[in-house]
Design an enzyme around this catalytic site. Sequence first.
Site, PDB file in Angstrom:
ATOM      1  N   ARG A 121      40.815  10.573  24.399  1.00  6.83           N
ATOM      2  CA  ARG A 121      40.530  10.609  25.726  1.00  6.83           C
ATOM      3  C   ARG A 121      41.573  11.223  26.598  1.00  6.83           C
ATOM      4  O   ARG A 121      41.729  10.710  27.468  1.00  6.83           O
ATOM      5  CB  ARG A 121      40.125   9.511  26.447  1.00  6.83           C
ATOM      6  CG  ARG A 121      38.784   8.840  25.672  1.00  6.83           C
ATOM      7  CD  ARG A 121      38.093   7.745  26.564  1.00  6.83           C
ATOM      8  NE  ARG A 121      36.980   7.185  26.077  1.00  6.83           N
ATOM      9  CZ  ARG A 121      36.912   6.054  25.139  1.00  6.83           C
ATOM     10  NH1 ARG A 121      38.021   5.671  24.528  1.00  6.83           N
ATOM     11  NH2 ARG A 121      35.776   5.490  24.421  1.00  6.83           N
ATOM     12  N   LYS A 143      43.364  25.052  33.460  1.00  8.41           N
ATOM     13  CA  LYS A 143      41.965  25.335  32.965  1.00  8.41           C
ATOM     14  C   LYS A 143      42.142  25.295  31.496  1.00  8.41           C
ATOM     15  O   LYS A 143      42.796  26.121  30.860  1.00  8.41           O
ATOM     16  CB  LYS A 143      41.504  26.637  33.506  1.00  8.41           C
ATOM     17  CG  LYS A 143      40.752  26.448  35.077  1.00  8.41           C
ATOM     18  CD  LYS A 143      40.230  27.788  35.439  1.00  8.41           C
ATOM     19  CE  LYS A 143      39.697  27.367  36.777  1.00  8.41           C
ATOM     20  NZ  LYS A 143      39.149  29.082  37.248  1.00  8.41           N
ATOM     21  N   GLU A 185      46.680  40.932  35.258  1.00 10.30           N
ATOM     22  CA  GLU A 185      46.982  39.987  36.088  1.00 10.30           C
ATOM     23  C   GLU A 185      48.210  39.787  36.846  1.00 10.30           C
ATOM     24  O   GLU A 185      48.037  39.302  38.235  1.00 10.30           O
ATOM     25  CB  GLU A 185      47.117  38.563  35.172  1.00 10.30           C
ATOM     26  CG  GLU A 185      46.054  38.344  34.135  1.00 10.30           C
ATOM     27  CD  GLU A 185      44.608  38.050  34.815  1.00 10.30           C
ATOM     28  OE1 GLU A 185      44.608  37.730  35.776  1.00 10.30           O
ATOM     29  OE2 GLU A 185      43.750  37.707  34.078  1.00 10.30           O
ATOM     30  N   LYS A 227      50.773  31.354  41.210  1.00 14.19           N
ATOM     31  CA  LYS A 227      49.781  30.554  40.613  1.00 14.19           C
ATOM     32  C   LYS A 227      49.964  29.201  40.923  1.00 14.19           C
ATOM     33  O   LYS A 227      49.263  28.344  41.310  1.00 14.19           O
ATOM     34  CB  LYS A 227      49.672  30.747  39.314  1.00 14.19           C
ATOM     35  CG  LYS A 227      48.504  30.071  38.396  1.00 14.19           C
ATOM     36  CD  LYS A 227      47.758  30.619  37.493  1.00 14.19           C
ATOM     37  CE  LYS A 227      46.238  29.778  37.301  1.00 14.19           C
ATOM     38  NZ  LYS A 227      45.759  30.165  35.990  1.00 14.19           N
ATOM     39  N   GLU A 237      39.413  24.314  42.331  1.00 12.16           N
ATOM     40  CA  GLU A 237      38.569  25.442  42.756  1.00 12.16           C
ATOM     41  C   GLU A 237      37.539  25.045  43.463  1.00 12.16           C
ATOM     42  O   GLU A 237      36.606  25.528  43.394  1.00 12.16           O
ATOM     43  CB  GLU A 237      38.132  26.274  41.254  1.00 12.16           C
ATOM     44  CG  GLU A 237      38.004  27.718  41.793  1.00 12.16           C
ATOM     45  CD  GLU A 237      37.653  28.622  40.679  1.00 12.16           C
ATOM     46  OE1 GLU A 237      38.537  28.481  39.647  1.00 12.16           O
ATOM     47  OE2 GLU A 237      36.830  29.487  40.753  1.00 12.16           O
ATOM     48  N   ARG A 241      41.641  28.284  45.123  1.00 15.10           N
ATOM     49  CA  ARG A 241      41.884  28.737  43.670  1.00 15.10           C
ATOM     50  C   ARG A 241      40.977  30.050  43.309  1.00 15.10           C
ATOM     51  O   ARG A 241      41.303  30.765  42.511  1.00 15.10           O
ATOM     52  CB  ARG A 241      41.562  27.783  42.786  1.00 15.10           C
ATOM     53  CG  ARG A 241      42.184  27.852  41.514  1.00 15.10           C
ATOM     54  CD  ARG A 241      42.305  26.913  40.523  1.00 15.10           C
ATOM     55  NE  ARG A 241      42.600  27.315  39.258  1.00 15.10           N
ATOM     56  CZ  ARG A 241      43.055  26.675  38.196  1.00 15.10           C
ATOM     57  NH1 ARG A 241      43.519  25.398  38.304  1.00 15.10           N
ATOM     58  NH2 ARG A 241      43.383  27.026  37.066  1.00 15.10           N
ATOM     59  N   ASN A 245      40.328  34.749  40.920  1.00 13.55           N
ATOM     60  CA  ASN A 245      39.298  35.515  40.171  1.00 13.55           C
ATOM     61  C   ASN A 245      39.107  36.826  40.951  1.00 13.55           C
ATOM     62  O   ASN A 245      37.934  37.413  40.421  1.00 13.55           O
ATOM     63  CB  ASN A 245      38.164  34.740  40.446  1.00 13.55           C
ATOM     64  CG  ASN A 245      37.994  33.287  39.841  1.00 13.55           C
ATOM     65  OD1 ASN A 245      38.731  33.338  38.655  1.00 13.55           O
ATOM     66  ND2 ASN A 245      37.290  32.517  40.149  1.00 13.55           N
ATOM     67  N   HIS A 248      37.373  39.481  38.666  1.00  9.72           N
ATOM     68  CA  HIS A 248      37.002  38.930  37.635  1.00  9.72           C
ATOM     69  C   HIS A 248      35.090  39.140  37.550  1.00  9.72           C
ATOM     70  O   HIS A 248      34.825  38.906  36.230  1.00  9.72           O
ATOM     71  CB  HIS A 248      37.445  37.432  37.568  1.00  9.72           C
ATOM     72  CG  HIS A 248      38.762  37.572  36.811  1.00  9.72           C
ATOM     73  ND1 HIS A 248      39.815  38.130  37.587  1.00  9.72           N
ATOM     74  CD2 HIS A 248      39.503  36.829  35.975  1.00  9.72           C
ATOM     75  CE1 HIS A 248      41.002  37.972  37.012  1.00  9.72           C
ATOM     76  NE2 HIS A 248      40.656  37.219  35.910  1.00  9.72           N
ATOM     77  N   HIS A 252      34.360  40.162  34.186  1.00 14.19           N
ATOM     78  CA  HIS A 252      33.662  39.313  32.979  1.00 14.19           C
ATOM     79  C   HIS A 252      32.209  40.177  32.518  1.00 14.19           C
ATOM     80  O   HIS A 252      32.034  39.866  31.562  1.00 14.19           O
ATOM     81  CB  HIS A 252      33.402  37.934  33.757  1.00 14.19           C
ATOM     82  CG  HIS A 252      34.552  37.078  33.818  1.00 14.19           C
ATOM     83  ND1 HIS A 252      34.740  35.890  34.273  1.00 14.19           N
ATOM     84  CD2 HIS A 252      35.841  37.003  33.010  1.00 14.19           C
ATOM     85  CE1 HIS A 252      36.042  35.075  34.108  1.00 14.19           C
ATOM     86  NE2 HIS A 252      36.671  36.187  33.221  1.00 14.19           N
ATOM     87  N   HIS A 265      40.688  41.472  27.735  1.00 13.64           N
ATOM     88  CA  HIS A 265      40.313  41.024  29.245  1.00 13.64           C
ATOM     89  C   HIS A 265      41.074  41.522  30.449  1.00 13.64           C
ATOM     90  O   HIS A 265      40.461  41.985  31.311  1.00 13.64           O
ATOM     91  CB  HIS A 265      40.627  39.453  29.109  1.00 13.64           C
ATOM     92  CG  HIS A 265      40.515  38.654  30.430  1.00 13.64           C
ATOM     93  ND1 HIS A 265      39.360  38.309  31.223  1.00 13.64           N
ATOM     94  CD2 HIS A 265      41.612  38.049  31.269  1.00 13.64           C
ATOM     95  CE1 HIS A 265      39.613  37.714  32.235  1.00 13.64           C
ATOM     96  NE2 HIS A 265      40.841  37.675  32.578  1.00 13.64           N
TER      97      HIS A 265
END
Length: 367
Positions: A121, A143, A185, A227, A237, A241, A245, A248, A252, A265
């Site tokens: 956990r 993330k 980025e 960041k 987010e 946040r 993206n 993206h 994506h 990417h």
Amino acid sequence: MRSVKVSLGTRSYEIKIDSGLLAGLGPDCATLKLGQKCAVITDTNVAQRYAKPALTSLKRAGFEAVLITVPAGETAKRLKHVESCFNQLAEHRLERKSFIVALGGGVVGDLAGFVAASYLRGIPFVQVPTTLLAQVDSSVGGKTGVNLAAGKNLVGAFYQPRLVLCDLASFRTLPEREFRAGLAEVIKYGIIYDAELFAFLERDMAKILRRDAPSLAHIVARSCEIKADVVSQDETEGGLRAILNYGHTIGHAIEAITAYGRYLHGEAISVGQVAASLISAELLGLPAQDVERIRTLFIAAGLPVSIRLTSTQRSKLLAAMTLDKKVSAGEIMFVLAERIGKVIWGQKVPSAAVNRALDLVAQRTEH
Ligand code: NAD
Ligand code: GLY
């Protein structure tokens, strides 16, 4: 050494940026007062170069360290590798106070972070990112996760590391294409948050591509600061946040329709950011001069700015965009730019506007 703090109350942590930090991994972990046992999770490419110095440093600092190696590349971000890591951690009797070191690019960071978030956990983990993309983006902000057959990053957790060590010396072995992909980025941070960073990149791109040490230290540190600032305000987010993206949504979708094989990417989001700037010009009045500066900077970084799609691919791309996590109540949500350095998130964009941008992107070539 440069240092950036991610401020999240009791879960705050430091990002250290310098050349040669890997040698100090053990003493840095000792300062965190973690348990005696740890596992270094890495991939086959990174293991060859950096596993030995990492393990030596940890052992010299008194830790009992084991090495877990996964295959290099996106295929490692699968549940079967998560399970294999769990089994190896259990075999080596890692406990609640034990910790994980994620040594590698974004793939290793996302996988090892998710393993750390869920084993017993949750046990502590330290990020040691070795690609430019991982240093400026994926190792910061918590993330973590893996892919499903249905799509990328569909299983995961927000789980913050205890420390991030950005060793600039790891760029010495990073392939050119991976390095340039990471720059996509960095350019993104200029567009979304910092016109001065954007201007610095325009001025010093040649030096950066020569991997000039002070320039690299500056772009990694400034990217991490931005960041950290965004994540400290909106960890999960809820709103702000989402600006991370930018580019993206289309990016994506490009990765998805090309089966994550043709574009890295960073390359896909390079085209995505150029397309988003064209949509921004149409819907938010982003000045034509800024659209051109954005395109020119991606070209200077050696990144793709155009993509030609058949009508079938175009339909697939639009369908893929509606499957993305950035869809809300069926509407495709974009981050759009008002000017370089200022964006707005949660912008609904009609598919006709996306199509017009894709037409323009297809007509443009790199030269
Ligand atoms: P990667 O981890 O696959 O690394 C790229 C390649 O470089 C791999 O083959 C790797 O073995 C090799 N490599 C890594 N460091 C090296 C070094 N110093 N020298 C030589 N080779 C080295 O790719 P990436 O671009 O770092 O990360 C991409 C992943 O990051 C994707 O899965 C993406 O979803 C994820 N990501 C996550 C976040 C986040 O916030 N968590 C953000 C952006 C991207
Ligand atoms: N890379 C996007 C984020 O961390 O939110």
